[in-house]
Design a protein around this motif. Structure first.
Motif, PDB file in Angstrom:
ATOM      1  N   PRO A   1      30.531 -13.367   4.923  1.00 44.40           N
ATOM      2  CA  PRO A   1      31.530 -12.292   4.849  1.00 44.40           C
ATOM      3  C   PRO A   1      31.000 -10.975   5.439  1.00 44.40           C
ATOM      4  O   PRO A   1      29.849 -10.606   5.200  1.00 44.40           O
ATOM      5  CB  PRO A   1      31.788 -12.154   3.344  1.00 44.40           C
ATOM      6  CG  PRO A   1      31.356 -13.453   2.757  1.00 44.40           C
ATOM      7  CD  PRO A   1      30.231 -13.935   3.604  1.00 44.40           C
ATOM      8  N   ARG A   2      31.834 -10.277   6.185  1.00 52.50           N
ATOM      9  CA  ARG A   2      31.487  -8.950   6.697  1.00 52.50           C
ATOM     10  C   ARG A   2      31.717  -7.927   5.591  1.00 52.50           C
ATOM     11  O   ARG A   2      32.772  -7.923   4.950  1.00 52.50           O
ATOM     12  CB  ARG A   2      32.354  -8.619   7.915  1.00 52.50           C
ATOM     13  CG  ARG A   2      32.278  -7.154   8.377  1.00 52.50           C
ATOM     14  CD  ARG A   2      30.967  -6.846   9.058  1.00 52.50           C
ATOM     15  NE  ARG A   2      30.874  -5.423   9.402  1.00 52.50           N
ATOM     16  CZ  ARG A   2      31.339  -4.894  10.545  1.00 52.50           C
ATOM     17  NH1 ARG A   2      31.922  -5.658  11.448  1.00 52.50           N
ATOM     18  NH2 ARG A   2      31.196  -3.601  10.791  1.00 52.50           N
ATOM     19  N   ILE A   3      30.740  -7.064   5.367  1.00 51.03           N
ATOM     20  CA  ILE A   3      30.892  -6.020   4.363  1.00 51.03           C
ATOM     21  C   ILE A   3      30.635  -4.662   5.007  1.00 51.03           C
ATOM     22  O   ILE A   3      29.998  -4.558   6.059  1.00 51.03           O
ATOM     23  CB  ILE A   3      29.941  -6.221   3.165  1.00 51.03           C
ATOM     24  CG1 ILE A   3      28.483  -6.069   3.604  1.00 51.03           C
ATOM     25  CG2 ILE A   3      30.171  -7.558   2.496  1.00 51.03           C
ATOM     26  CD1 ILE A   3      27.500  -6.026   2.446  1.00 51.03           C
ATOM     27  N   ASN A   4      31.140  -3.620   4.377  1.00 56.07           N
ATOM     28  CA  ASN A   4      30.879  -2.258   4.806  1.00 56.07           C
ATOM     29  C   ASN A   4      29.682  -1.702   4.040  1.00 56.07           C
ATOM     30  O   ASN A   4      29.232  -2.279   3.038  1.00 56.07           O
ATOM     31  CB  ASN A   4      32.112  -1.377   4.562  1.00 56.07           C
ATOM     32  CG  ASN A   4      33.303  -1.819   5.390  1.00 56.07           C
ATOM     33  OD1 ASN A   4      33.180  -2.115   6.581  1.00 56.07           O
ATOM     34  ND2 ASN A   4      34.468  -1.884   4.754  1.00 56.07           N
ATOM     35  N   HIS A   5      29.174  -0.571   4.509  1.00 54.36           N
ATOM     36  CA  HIS A   5      28.058   0.068   3.825  1.00 54.36           C
ATOM     37  C   HIS A   5      28.426   0.379   2.378  1.00 54.36           C
ATOM     38  O   HIS A   5      29.546   0.815   2.087  1.00 54.36           O
ATOM     39  CB  HIS A   5      27.654   1.350   4.552  1.00 54.36           C
ATOM     40  CG  HIS A   5      26.817   1.076   5.761  1.00 54.36           C
ATOM     41  ND1 HIS A   5      25.481   1.392   5.841  1.00 54.36           N
ATOM     42  CD2 HIS A   5      27.123   0.474   6.932  1.00 54.36           C
ATOM     43  CE1 HIS A   5      25.005   1.012   7.026  1.00 54.36           C
ATOM     44  NE2 HIS A   5      25.990   0.456   7.706  1.00 54.36           N
ATOM     45  N   ALA A   6      27.474   0.097   1.480  1.00 57.23           N
ATOM     46  CA  ALA A   6      27.608   0.319   0.038  1.00 57.23           C
ATOM     47  C   ALA A   6      28.487  -0.725  -0.649  1.00 57.23           C
ATOM     48  O   ALA A   6      28.689  -0.658  -1.861  1.00 57.23           O
ATOM     49  CB  ALA A   6      28.111   1.719  -0.281  1.00 57.23           C
ATOM     50  N   ASP A   7      28.991  -1.714   0.096  1.00 54.08           N
ATOM     51  CA  ASP A   7      29.753  -2.804  -0.518  1.00 54.08           C
ATOM     52  C   ASP A   7      28.811  -3.807  -1.177  1.00 54.08           C
ATOM     53  O   ASP A   7      27.595  -3.798  -0.954  1.00 54.08           O
ATOM     54  CB  ASP A   7      30.603  -3.523   0.528  1.00 54.08           C
ATOM     55  CG  ASP A   7      31.874  -2.763   0.863  1.00 54.08           C
ATOM     56  OD1 ASP A   7      32.151  -1.754   0.194  1.00 54.08           O
ATOM     57  OD2 ASP A   7      32.579  -3.180   1.802  1.00 54.08           O
ATOM     58  N   SER A   8      29.399  -4.710  -1.949  1.00 49.51           N
ATOM     59  CA  SER A   8      28.625  -5.730  -2.657  1.00 49.51           C
ATOM     60  C   SER A   8      28.751  -7.083  -1.965  1.00 49.51           C
ATOM     61  O   SER A   8      29.817  -7.432  -1.451  1.00 49.51           O
ATOM     62  CB  SER A   8      29.114  -5.854  -4.103  1.00 49.51           C
ATOM     63  OG  SER A   8      28.410  -6.880  -4.774  1.00 49.51           O
ATOM     64  N   ILE A   9      27.672  -7.844  -1.948  1.00 46.52           N
ATOM     65  CA  ILE A   9      27.728  -9.234  -1.464  1.00 46.52           C
ATOM     66  C   ILE A   9      27.962 -10.191  -2.629  1.00 46.52           C
ATOM     67  O   ILE A   9      28.011 -11.400  -2.441  1.00 46.52           O
ATOM     68  CB  ILE A   9      26.434  -9.631  -0.719  1.00 46.52           C
ATOM     69  CG1 ILE A   9      25.226  -9.624  -1.663  1.00 46.52           C
ATOM     70  CG2 ILE A   9      26.195  -8.739   0.489  1.00 46.52           C
ATOM     71  CD1 ILE A   9      23.972 -10.244  -1.063  1.00 46.52           C
ATOM     72  N   VAL A  10      28.109  -9.634  -3.825  1.00 43.98           N
ATOM     73  CA  VAL A  10      28.178 -10.427  -5.050  1.00 43.98           C
ATOM     74  C   VAL A  10      29.580 -10.360  -5.662  1.00 43.98           C
ATOM     75  O   VAL A  10      30.165  -9.275  -5.759  1.00 43.98           O
ATOM     76  CB  VAL A  10      27.159  -9.910  -6.089  1.00 43.98           C
ATOM     77  CG1 VAL A  10      27.131 -10.823  -7.307  1.00 43.98           C
ATOM     78  CG2 VAL A  10      25.778  -9.788  -5.473  1.00 43.98           C
ATOM     79  N   HIS A  11      30.109 -11.501  -6.063  1.00 45.40           N
ATOM     80  CA  HIS A  11      31.377 -11.505  -6.782  1.00 45.40           C
ATOM     81  C   HIS A  11      31.231 -10.759  -8.115  1.00 45.40           C
ATOM     82  O   HIS A  11      30.156 -10.756  -8.724  1.00 45.40           O
ATOM     83  CB  HIS A  11      31.843 -12.932  -7.054  1.00 45.40           C
ATOM     84  CG  HIS A  11      32.249 -13.672  -5.819  1.00 45.40           C
ATOM     85  ND1 HIS A  11      32.641 -14.988  -5.843  1.00 45.40           N
ATOM     86  CD2 HIS A  11      32.316 -13.289  -4.512  1.00 45.40           C
ATOM     87  CE1 HIS A  11      32.942 -15.386  -4.605  1.00 45.40           C
ATOM     88  NE2 HIS A  11      32.750 -14.375  -3.788  1.00 45.40           N
TER      89      HIS A  11
END
Length: 287
Positions: free
Chosen positions: A108-118
């Motif tokens: 998944p593509r995330i933005n800065h400060a986003d979470s990779i965790v559900h």
């Protein structure tokens, strides 16, 4: 016996005389080492058949979700050795380590400060503030950073999903460094986990009384235009298994300490990744 064995080894190697040069060299070396192993240990027929049966069983445990041969290569240290030979970096650069079997090209593509965790995933949260730079200390803008790890129970998302269900990617994602070479994301403080023991490789480890555990770590794959790709991982410095990693992936420079945070999240990690250029990497390979 010596005369026969030498003649036999030479005869087998000679059958590769019309093979392309690099393959001829590799097969000759493989045959020589295999024959030397059998001769040195005076293997019985039963012992050699046990070896072949073991390899057959390893093959039968391979599937689209699992490659038991990669696991075998890992626990025998072959993966780490091949990786070290092919990624000879200066000491100041971040070392490579084994990719492992759980990387996905399309995370998944995330933005800065986003979470990779559900949100409902088990585990302690850690804020990762990383920086990517070159040997001269200059920030690398637009570097693609892939991150993946287990949940707080020590399982990767691919190990948790049902075979008949689509994979719900968790504890993985990718983003790009900003003009300062920085990325920020929310992840989990990693935990140690055991290798699968339901197959022949796990059974081998248990029968040999070897550790089946990998120390707590989080994976990173970093690519940037003009730079040699970096596949690495950061290992918790005081983990119980950090010095007895079952797949020999730990290097001293990759041990990190998580800091207690006074902010929203309980842990903080601020690693730096130092890349070398493709040209610098090629010079080292040629040398």
């Amino acid at each position: 016996m010596d005369t026969f064995s030498n003649h036999l080894t030479e005869a087998v190697i000679a059958t590769f005389k019309d093979t392309p040069e690099r393959h001829r060299h590799l097969f000759a070396s493989l045959v020589s080492h295999l024959h030397a192993f059998v001769i040195e240990n005076e293997c019985t027929t039963t012992e050699w058949m046990s070896c072949l049966t073991f390899l057959e069983t390893v093959g039968k445990h391979c599937s689209e979700e699992r490659n038991e041969f990669i696991l075998l290569s890992d626990v025998l240290g072959v993966s780490a050795l091949v990786d070290a030979i092919n990624h000879r970096r200066p000491e100041v650069a971040t070392p490579n380590t084994v990719l492992g079997p759980f990387f996905h090209e399309e995370s998944p593509r995330i933005n800065h400060a986003d979470s990779i965790v559900h949100q409902d995933t088990v585990g302690e949260r850690v804020l990762v503030k990383a920086r990517v730079k070159n040997l001269r200390g200059e920030p690398i803008r637009g570097a693609l950073i892939d991150v993946w790890e287990t949940d707080g129970n020590g399982e990767y998302d691919v190990q948790r999903h049902e075979k008949d269900e689509p994979l719900q990617q968790d504890c993985r994602g990718h983003l790009y460094s900003n003009e300062h070479g920085q990325v920020e994301l929310l992840a989990l403080k990693p935990v140690a986990y055991p290798l699968p023991t339901d197959g022949p490789v796990g059974a081998m480890l248990l029968s040999c009384k070897r550790s089946i555990y990998r120390p707590a770590h989080v994976h990173f794959k970093i690519t940037a235009q003009g730079y040699d790709p970096l596949v690495t991982a950061l290992y918790t410095y005081d983990d119980t298994y950090v010095d007895i990693d079952a797949v020999f992936g730990v290097k001293e420079a990759l041990k990190v300490k998580y800091e207690r945070s006074l902010g929203k999240h309980p842990w903080l990690l601020c690693p730096e990744f130092i890349l070398i250029t493709e040209e610098e990497a090629q010079v080292r390979r040629n040398h």
